[in-house]
Every structure is written in C-alpha cells, then in structure tokens.
Design an enzyme around this catalytic site. Structure first.
Site, PDB file in Angstrom:
ATOM      1  NE  ARG A 145      50.923 -18.924  -3.267  1.00 52.33           N
ATOM      2  CZ  ARG A 145      49.629 -19.263  -3.395  1.00 52.33           C
ATOM      3  NH1 ARG A 145      48.941 -18.961  -4.474  1.00 52.33           N
ATOM      4  NH2 ARG A 145      49.022 -19.913  -2.410  1.00 52.33           N
ATOM      5  CD  GLN A 183      41.291 -22.146  -4.216  1.00 53.45           C
ATOM      6  OE1 GLN A 183      40.101 -22.050  -4.000  1.00 53.45           O
ATOM      7  NE2 GLN A 183      42.093 -21.105  -4.197  1.00 53.45           N
ATOM      8  NE  ARG A 204      46.706 -25.957  -6.628  1.00 54.41           N
ATOM      9  CZ  ARG A 204      46.503 -24.823  -5.991  1.00 54.41           C
ATOM     10  NH1 ARG A 204      47.131 -23.738  -6.370  1.00 54.41           N
ATOM     11  NH2 ARG A 204      45.679 -24.743  -4.973  1.00 54.41           N
ATOM     12  CG  HIS A 248      46.924 -20.070 -11.193  1.00 52.90           C
ATOM     13  ND1 HIS A 248      47.571 -18.902 -10.882  1.00 52.90           N
ATOM     14  CD2 HIS A 248      45.869 -20.152 -10.354  1.00 52.90           C
ATOM     15  CE1 HIS A 248      46.941 -18.322  -9.869  1.00 52.90           C
ATOM     16  NE2 HIS A 248      45.902 -19.050  -9.540  1.00 52.90           N
ATOM     17  CG  ASP A 283      39.982 -13.782  -7.382  1.00 51.63           C
ATOM     18  OD1 ASP A 283      40.107 -14.255  -8.529  1.00 51.63           O
ATOM     19  OD2 ASP A 283      39.914 -14.498  -6.353  1.00 51.63           O
ATOM     20  CD  GLU A 301      44.651 -17.177 -12.429  1.00 53.38           C
ATOM     21  OE1 GLU A 301      43.840 -18.087 -12.202  1.00 53.38           O
ATOM     22  OE2 GLU A 301      44.926 -16.315 -11.579  1.00 53.38           O
TER      23      GLU A 301
END
Ligand SMILES: O=P(O)(O)OC[C@H]1O[C@H](O)[C@H](O)[C@@H](O)[C@@H]1O
Length: 297
Positions: free
Chosen positions: A57, A81, A86, A159, A203, A264
């Site tokens: 994170r 997701q 990652r 990201h 978002d 991003e």
C-alpha cells in the site's frame, strides 16, 4: 556501489548524490521509496505489508494485466482487482547502466503468483526498467507476447502514490478539457475545471490524454511533482479520503490520505492487444519541474 541487492530488495543510490536513492521490493517489483536529495517523494502506508503477503500500500505498485475488477472479459474477470503483477515476486535481472543507475526486473507466467496464473493462464514476458536520474525517476515497461498463436490482451498501469504535504492545499493541473470517467458517479463528462482540487473521495480516469500533456501536482504555485508519460494515454487520479481509507486495514495512519495523491498513468480504458511475438513499451517519468500550464487544445 550504486546498486545493492539483498534477498528482499534492490537499492539504487545516485553516484553523485548519496541522498538520492530508490528502493525496490522484489515482491511486485514495487518501488516503495524514492528520495530526491534527501526528501521522500512517494507515500507509503506505515501498515503496508512488506513481506509478500499482500500488495504494497504505497510506492509504485504495478497493475497488469487488468485494471480494477473486470466483470465481463471471459479470462481477465477471473483475476483479482489490479491483476497479478503486484502479487508476484519478480526476478532481479541486474544492472544495465551505471550512470544514471539502471536496473531491470522480469516476470513471466512460470515465476508469477501460481494461484493467479491458474486463473489466467496466458503467456507473457514483462521487463521493468528502473532508472534513477539525479533529478528524475523513470519506470519503463516492456510487455512481450511469447505465444506463437494467441493474442495477448491486457491493461497496464503505474499506480503511483505521490507524497504531498496537504491534500486540501493541492491541485492537479493540465487535464482540463479532457474526457473523464468518474468511477464513483459512474458518469463520463468533459472536465472543464482548470485544475483538480480535493474535498472528498476522488476516483477518476482521464481518457486518451496525449503524451504532450504534462500532469503536475501543484501547491501554492509550486509544482511538487511532474508526471510525464510515454504511450500511457489514461491518467487515474485517486484519493480515498476518510471513509475509504478508514476501511483499508493496510492504510495507516488513518490521516495519511491528507499526505498522498495517486496519479496513475496507464492504458486502461481500452485493452492493448498484442499479436504473437510482438512487444509493447510504455513509461512514466517523475520529476520536479518548472510550473507549466497547458492550454485547452
Ligand atoms: O485497494 P487497491 O486494490 O490497491 O486499489 C486502490 C485504488 O486503485 C485505483 O486508484 C482505482 O481507481 C481505485 O478504484 C482503487 O480503490
């Protein structure tokens, strides 16, 4: 030595300035720290999992082969997701240049997270190149389709969690006039605001933004971050604000949303479709730059 490798990570230090460094976790090939002349540029949660049990994170997690949770594609909808890059331990391929120090990491189906390659069995070769300049950080990706018979369909996204002093005093510039898809409102419209400001959860996906548009994160007339893109037409802007960050166990401190904004760069509105044997390249460059306002085209 400008490149140090341990079991868990790789650290690059700039040869002319020891206070400029980048730290990359092999898990996810996640850049989790980038200091420019002693100042941290990226946000990292204090509760981030650094042991390979969960995606990190903060920093620059890599999103492949799908952005978000896909509900419609026969194959990609099986993945969680943001896909599998990652959640996989990448191979450190070594140093390719000494100044600016440059290293590469690789990932393919054989070494990627097995739970996920069971769900999505496509063949792929990824090479991530990380270059630490005296005043920039470049992350570049090459995706190759090694299949001899099948197309490879994917999204890519960096990201990037940028560190800022105060979200309420922060603006994002140079996206005016672009089509934006608001993931919270489920609506798309042309954004006519000269700059993006933050007063609540945000978002949004700006679509088909040409590479010439240089996205800047600005505070009190000074650019804190400049994001340049190559072959990454979409720009996601994300801040989870209070409620969303409150619900994320690995997001700490809870007030941390004030000190981060995700910009991003990605290829996420459409899929890249790569024919057998072909390669696709894209990159982002983070830097501090002069303030640059770009007019509506
Ligand atoms: O919690 P994660 O899976 O890391 O996703 C974090 C965020 O990533 C992107 O910015 C998406 O646009 C958001 O919708 C999502 O919440």
């Amino acid at each position: 030595m400008s490149v140090q490798e341990t079991e868990r990570e790789v650290i690059l230090t700039h040869p002319t300035n020891k206070a400029t460094a980048v730290k990359i976790l092999k898990y996810g090939a996640t850049v989790y720290s980038w200091t420019l002349d002693g100042q941290e540029q990226l946000w990292l949660s204090t509760a981030a999992h650094m042991d390979g049990s969960k995606p990190v994170r903060g920093g620059i997690p890599l999103v492949f082969p799908v952005f978000g949770k896909n509900e419609t594609d026969e194959l990609l909808s099986k993945l969680p997701q943001h896909g599998l890059a990652r959640n996989s331990t990448w191979e450190f391929l070594g140093q390719t240049k000494s100044n600016p120090p440059t290293v590469q990491f690789g990932l393919n189906k054989n070494i990627a997270n097995e739970e996920m390659t069971k769900l999505w069995g496509e063949e792929f070769n990824l090479i991530l190149t990380i270059e630490l300049g005296a005043d920039f950080l470049k992350t570049a990706i090459e995706v190759e389709n090694p299949s001899t018979s099948k197309d490879l369909k994917f999204n890519w996204l960096f990201h990037t969690y940028l560190r800022i002093p105060d979200i309420e005093d922060t603006m994002v510039s140079n996206l005016v006039g672009m089509k934006v898809h608001d993931k919270l409102l489920h609506e798309a419209f042309i954004d006519k605001h000269p700059v993006i400001q933050f007063h609540q959860e945000t978002d949004v996906v700006y679509e088909k933004v040409t590479d010439e548009r240089v996205v800047q994160v600005v505070r009190q007339g000074h650019p804190l971050h400049t994001v340049k893109r190559d072959n990454l037409p979409d720009v996601v802007v994300w801040n989870p604000w209070t409620e969303k960050s409150g619900g994320m166990a690995d997001f700490e401190p809870k007030s941390g949303f004030k000190e981060m904004v995700c910009i991003e760069p990605g290829y996420v509105t459409d899929f890249v479709t790569l024919q057998p044997g072909k390669k696709w390249n894209a990159s982002q460059i983070l830097s501090k730059d002069k303030l640059k306002y770009q007019a509506i085209q």
